[in-house]
Design an enzyme around this catalytic site. Structure first.
Site, short mmCIF file in Angstrom:
data_model
loop_
_atom_site.label_atom_id
_atom_site.label_comp_id
_atom_site.label_asym_id
_atom_site.label_seq_id
_atom_site.Cartn_x
_atom_site.Cartn_y
_atom_site.Cartn_z
N GLU A 155 0.82 -1.22 0.00
CA GLU A 155 0.00 0.00 0.00
C GLU A 155 0.86 1.26 0.00
O GLU A 155 1.77 1.39 0.82
CB GLU A 155 -0.89 0.03 1.26
CG GLU A 155 -1.85 -1.13 1.33
CD GLU A 155 -2.50 -1.31 2.72
OE1 GLU A 155 -2.61 -0.32 3.47
OE2 GLU A 155 -2.87 -2.45 3.05
N GLU A 196 -8.89 -2.94 -2.02
CA GLU A 196 -9.32 -1.78 -1.22
C GLU A 196 -9.63 -0.56 -2.08
O GLU A 196 -9.80 0.53 -1.56
CB GLU A 196 -8.24 -1.44 -0.19
CG GLU A 196 -8.00 -2.56 0.80
CD GLU A 196 -6.92 -2.23 1.82
OE1 GLU A 196 -6.32 -1.14 1.74
OE2 GLU A 196 -6.67 -3.08 2.70
N GLU A 273 4.36 0.98 7.69
CA GLU A 273 3.79 -0.18 8.40
C GLU A 273 4.49 -1.45 7.94
O GLU A 273 4.79 -1.62 6.76
CB GLU A 273 2.30 -0.21 8.05
CG GLU A 273 1.50 -1.31 8.72
CD GLU A 273 0.04 -1.27 8.27
OE1 GLU A 273 -0.51 -0.14 8.09
OE2 GLU A 273 -0.55 -2.34 8.05
N LYS A 325 -6.64 -3.50 14.80
CA LYS A 325 -7.72 -4.11 14.01
C LYS A 325 -8.49 -5.02 14.96
O LYS A 325 -7.98 -6.08 15.35
CB LYS A 325 -7.13 -4.96 12.89
CG LYS A 325 -6.38 -4.18 11.81
CD LYS A 325 -5.60 -5.15 10.94
CE LYS A 325 -5.11 -4.52 9.66
NZ LYS A 325 -4.16 -5.42 8.95
N SER A 352 -7.49 0.62 12.00
CA SER A 352 -7.48 0.17 10.60
C SER A 352 -8.65 -0.74 10.21
O SER A 352 -9.13 -1.55 11.00
CB SER A 352 -6.19 -0.59 10.35
OG SER A 352 -6.17 -1.19 9.09
O1 LIG Z 1 -2.29 -5.28 5.87
C1 LIG Z 1 -3.19 -4.50 6.19
O2 LIG Z 1 -2.93 -3.56 6.91
C2 LIG Z 1 -4.62 -4.76 5.82
C3 LIG Z 1 -5.47 -3.58 5.56
O3 LIG Z 1 -4.98 -2.68 4.62
O4 LIG Z 1 -4.72 -5.74 4.83
P1 LIG Z 1 -5.41 -7.14 5.23
O5 LIG Z 1 -6.72 -6.84 5.78
O6 LIG Z 1 -5.43 -7.92 3.94
O7 LIG Z 1 -4.50 -7.78 6.26
MG LIG Z 2 -0.80 -4.08 7.17
#
Ligand SMILES: O=C(O)[C@@H](CO)OP(=O)(O)O
Ligand SMILES: [Mg+2]
Length: 399
Positions: A155, A196, A273, A325, A352
């Site tokens: 990302e 996303e 990140e 998360k 997130s």
């Molecule tokens: O890696 C991440 O931070 C997330 C969200 O962008 O991806 P995923 O939900 O696929 O883990």
């Molecule tokens: Mg991540």
């Protein structure tokens, strides 16, 4: 008044077209809350367990619902979440599924807020919440596990740090997203979108850095406030046999640290990140030592919203930020505990979404309630704009 009188569970669609768990919670005075579990693609090895929704629902009906209905109060989040933990009995929600657990936990919070007549952010954050709002990190270009044949880095995230308001920040990210598309067009690069809603062009990471820098700087000039950008490298997904794989090329851990440190300085990155593998606390610590005074080094797969893993990280100075998360850990209580431990230790907690989402907006409230400096929840696309628009509404409501 907030005693739970009913919990119902169903399968609904997520943004990838997969089934996920939705929960409805009702209380004795008529309070109602509904929430749905999101789902990751680049999941951390140490995340709580997501079960197939049908199994998760059946197990939660059998084990959790009897411990909740007429037993606990939606207004008492710790009581609700302790009942979920007791019903599950495992460390990682492998019995009822973190997807059932998080959907119920979040739905109960909403039902509790409903009874009180307060918005969710107020219920969760309380009267001493403060009046800051998070800056949205907007996914503009991406690849990795979210889009095949695109960038290696998962990302590239716009960060309108100088935006005078939440609403201006949200629209700034949308403009950066649109500008990136124009730049790709100018370069004759076709781009589909990843999970996303970020552009997923078949360009090198080096090109993506350039496109991102140009898009951000153009929109910064147009809008007249500072916009920077950051990354989710999701390095665990690249790490195999002791090295990081960038297509056909590889980097050793030392090379990876040098590379990330160079990118931080070259592009003035505000946020990085998962720059290293989820087991490499030392590598994280070394990078944080080198650039942690000028950027956030954030642990996502490293910490998985887990206070034990975060404590280990704090001990060695791995990262100065944690990604939160709720579905990585299973309950709002666990997520709040991680935020609290981070902030007691001078670390920033960033809230997130997941790559698989629904129209659920709980994380927008969570970010405001916890005074998060950033919220990562995409840029465009319905399941992302659901959170961003809710953030705008919250900011309107709170003043
Ligand atoms: O890696 C991440 O931070 C997330 C969200 O962008 O991806 P995923 O939900 O696929 O883990
Ligand atoms: Mg991540």
């Amino acid at each position: 008044m907030t005693r739970i009188t009913s919990v119902s569970l169903r399968r609904v669609l997520d943004s990838r077209g997969n089934p996920t768990v939705e929960a409805d919670v009702l209380t004795e005075s008529g309070g109602f809350g509904r929430a749905a579990a999101p789902s990751g693609a680049s999941t951390g090895e140490y995340e709580a367990i997501e079960l197939p929704p049908t199994e998760a629902i059946a197990a939660a009906r059998r084990h959790a619902v009897p411990r909740l209905v007429n037993e606990v109060h939606a207004g008492n989040q710790r009581e609700v979440d302790a009942a979920l933990r007791a019903a599950d009995g495992s460390e990682n929600f492998s019995e009822i599924g973190a997807n059932s657990a998080v959907a119920i936990s979040m739905a109960a919070a909403k039902a509790g807020a409903d009874v009180l007549g307060a918005p969710l952010y107020q219920h969760l954050g309380g009267a001493f919440r403060g009046d800051n709002f998070p800056t949205p990190l907007g996914n503009v270009i991406g690849g990795g596990e979210h889009a095949k044949e695109a960038t290696n880095i998962q990302e590239f995230l716009a960060a309108p740090v100088g935006a005078p308001s939440v609403s201006e920040a949200v629209f700034a990210n949308a403009k950066v997203h649109a500008r990136a598309s124009e730049i790709l067009d100018e370069r004759d690069v076709p781009a589909a979108k990843g999970d996303e809603g970020a552009w997923a062009p078949a360009v090198s990471d080096a090109d993506a850095f350039e496109i991102m820098a140009e898009a951000v700087s153009d929109i910064e000039d147009e809008l007249g406030f500072e916009i920077r950008f950051g990354l989710d490298i999701a390095a665990s997904e690249m790490f195999e046999d002791g090295v990081y794989h960038y297509g056909d090329e590889t980097k050793t851990t030392d090379e990876q640290i040098d590379y990330v440190a160079e990118m931080v300085d070259e592009y003035d990155l505000v946020y990085v990140e998962d720059p290293l593998d989820e087991n490499d606390y030392e590598g994280f610590a070394e990078l944080t030592e080198r650039v942690g005074d000028r950027t956030l080094i954030c642990g996502d797969d490293l910490f998985v919203t887990n206070v034990d893993r975060l404590s280990d990280g704090i001990d060695v100075g791995a990262a100065n930020s944690i990604l939160i998360k709720p579905n990585q850990i299973g309950t709002l209580t666990d997520a709040f505990d991680a935020v609290e431990l981070a902030s007691r230790n001078g670390m920033d907690a960033v809230i997130s979404h997941r790559s698989g989402e629904t129209e659920d907006t709980t994380i927008a409230h969570l970010a405001v309630a916890t005074d998060a400096p950033f919220i990562k929840t995409g840029t465009v696309q319905g399941e992302r704009t659901a959170k961003l628009n809710e953030l705008i509404r919250i900011a309107d409501d709170a003043v």
